[in-house]
Scaffold this motif. Structure first.
Motif, mmCIF file in Angstrom:
data_model
loop_
_atom_site.group_PDB
_atom_site.id
_atom_site.type_symbol
_atom_site.label_atom_id
_atom_site.label_comp_id
_atom_site.label_asym_id
_atom_site.label_seq_id
_atom_site.Cartn_x
_atom_site.Cartn_y
_atom_site.Cartn_z
ATOM 1 N N SER A 103 0.849 -1.191 0.000
ATOM 2 C CA SER A 103 0.000 0.000 0.000
ATOM 3 C C SER A 103 0.886 1.244 0.000
ATOM 4 O O SER A 103 2.104 1.144 0.088
ATOM 5 C CB SER A 103 -0.922 -0.011 1.230
ATOM 6 O OG SER A 103 -0.149 -0.032 2.415
ATOM 7 N N ALA A 104 0.248 2.407 -0.086
ATOM 8 C CA ALA A 104 0.997 3.663 -0.132
ATOM 9 C C ALA A 104 0.273 4.743 0.651
ATOM 10 O O ALA A 104 -0.952 4.690 0.813
ATOM 11 C CB ALA A 104 1.169 4.105 -1.585
ATOM 12 N N ALA A 105 1.048 5.727 1.121
ATOM 13 C CA ALA A 105 0.480 6.862 1.842
ATOM 14 C C ALA A 105 -0.354 7.734 0.915
ATOM 15 O O ALA A 105 -1.257 8.432 1.358
ATOM 16 C CB ALA A 105 1.594 7.680 2.487
ATOM 17 N N LEU A 126 -1.492 2.180 -6.522
ATOM 18 C CA LEU A 126 -1.247 2.790 -5.214
ATOM 19 C C LEU A 126 -2.539 3.293 -4.580
ATOM 20 O O LEU A 126 -2.601 3.470 -3.372
ATOM 21 C CB LEU A 126 -0.219 3.915 -5.327
ATOM 22 C CG LEU A 126 1.173 3.480 -5.800
ATOM 23 C CD1 LEU A 126 2.111 4.678 -5.834
ATOM 24 C CD2 LEU A 126 1.739 2.367 -4.929
ATOM 25 N N LYS A 127 -3.570 3.511 -5.392
ATOM 26 C CA LYS A 127 -4.886 3.885 -4.847
ATOM 27 C C LYS A 127 -5.494 2.707 -4.098
ATOM 28 O O LYS A 127 -6.037 2.860 -3.014
ATOM 29 C CB LYS A 127 -5.858 4.290 -5.968
ATOM 30 C CG LYS A 127 -5.610 5.623 -6.573
ATOM 31 C CD LYS A 127 -6.656 5.875 -7.654
ATOM 32 C CE LYS A 127 -6.335 7.111 -8.447
ATOM 33 N NZ LYS A 127 -7.262 7.283 -9.582
ATOM 34 N N THR A 128 -5.414 1.544 -4.714
ATOM 35 C CA THR A 128 -6.071 0.359 -4.171
ATOM 36 C C THR A 128 -5.135 -0.531 -3.376
ATOM 37 O O THR A 128 -5.589 -1.305 -2.550
ATOM 38 C CB THR A 128 -6.662 -0.481 -5.319
ATOM 39 O OG1 THR A 128 -5.593 -0.873 -6.189
ATOM 40 C CG2 THR A 128 -7.695 0.302 -6.095
#
Length: 187
Positions: A103-105, A126-128
């Motif tokens: 995941s991402a910030a 990176l959204k999901t």
């Protein structure tokens, strides 16, 4: 007969061209082969969490130049594409039942061109987030970073996490290269 053998040997010694590819450089991470059994361009860069529990999970960043095939459908990319994927390395494959999630910030990656122009691109993965067990190839359709061919730029990622653990990353500079290598017959 000897003429054909000599020509074949000469072609083998001369090597093959990788064709143009975007070579990544970063102060953190390691270059990685897209295909582990074939020589050629080291066109991806690999990042991994620091903990022993997750250091076998790698997040790979690859930028595909226009003309690169993607799946499904064997479609050729028309733009320069960012493709993120995971790779699990032995001997620490961990428990196969272990749930993994990248995941991402933020979904936004900053692109800085050699000219100094800067802009952001929203990356769907990176959204999901994604499961590195399921997304494990550079052949997936990516996100366009810009129109057409790009030959020198830097990507800055938001904080990336594997199962909530931050993955050390730094800006990655991609610059167009072309190399020669000796062919291998198992590719």
């Amino acid at each position: 007969m000897n003429k054909y053998l000599l020509c074949s040997l000469l072609a083998l010694v001369a090597g093959c061209s990788t064709g143009p590819y975007l070579h990544p450089e970063s102060s953190v991470g390691q270059n990685a082969l897209l295909s582990r059994t074939c020589p050629g361009a080291h066109a991806a860069i690999s990042f991994t969490p620091l903990s022993e529990e997750l250091n076998w999970v790698h997040v790979l960043v690859y930028v595909a130049p226009p003309g690169t095939l993607s799946w499904p459908g064997k479609v050729r990319a028309t733009d320069t594409e960012l493709r993120l994927f995971g790779r699990l390395y032995k001997p620490h494959l961990g428990n196969p039942a272990t749930s993994l999630w990248v995941s991402a910030a933020s979904p936004d990656v900053t692109v800085k061109l050699a000219s100094g122009q800067t802009y952001q691109v929203s990356i769907e993965q990176l959204k999901t987030g994604f499961d590195p067990k399921q997304t494990s190839t550079s052949s997936i359709k990516g996100t366009a970073l810009g129109k057409g061919d790009m030959d020198d730029f830097t990507l800055t990622f938001p904080d990336i996490f594997v199962n909530g653990e931050k993955v050390p990353m730094a800006p990655i500079r991609f610059k167009k290269h072309e190399e020669r290598y000796a062919p291998v017959f198992n590719c």
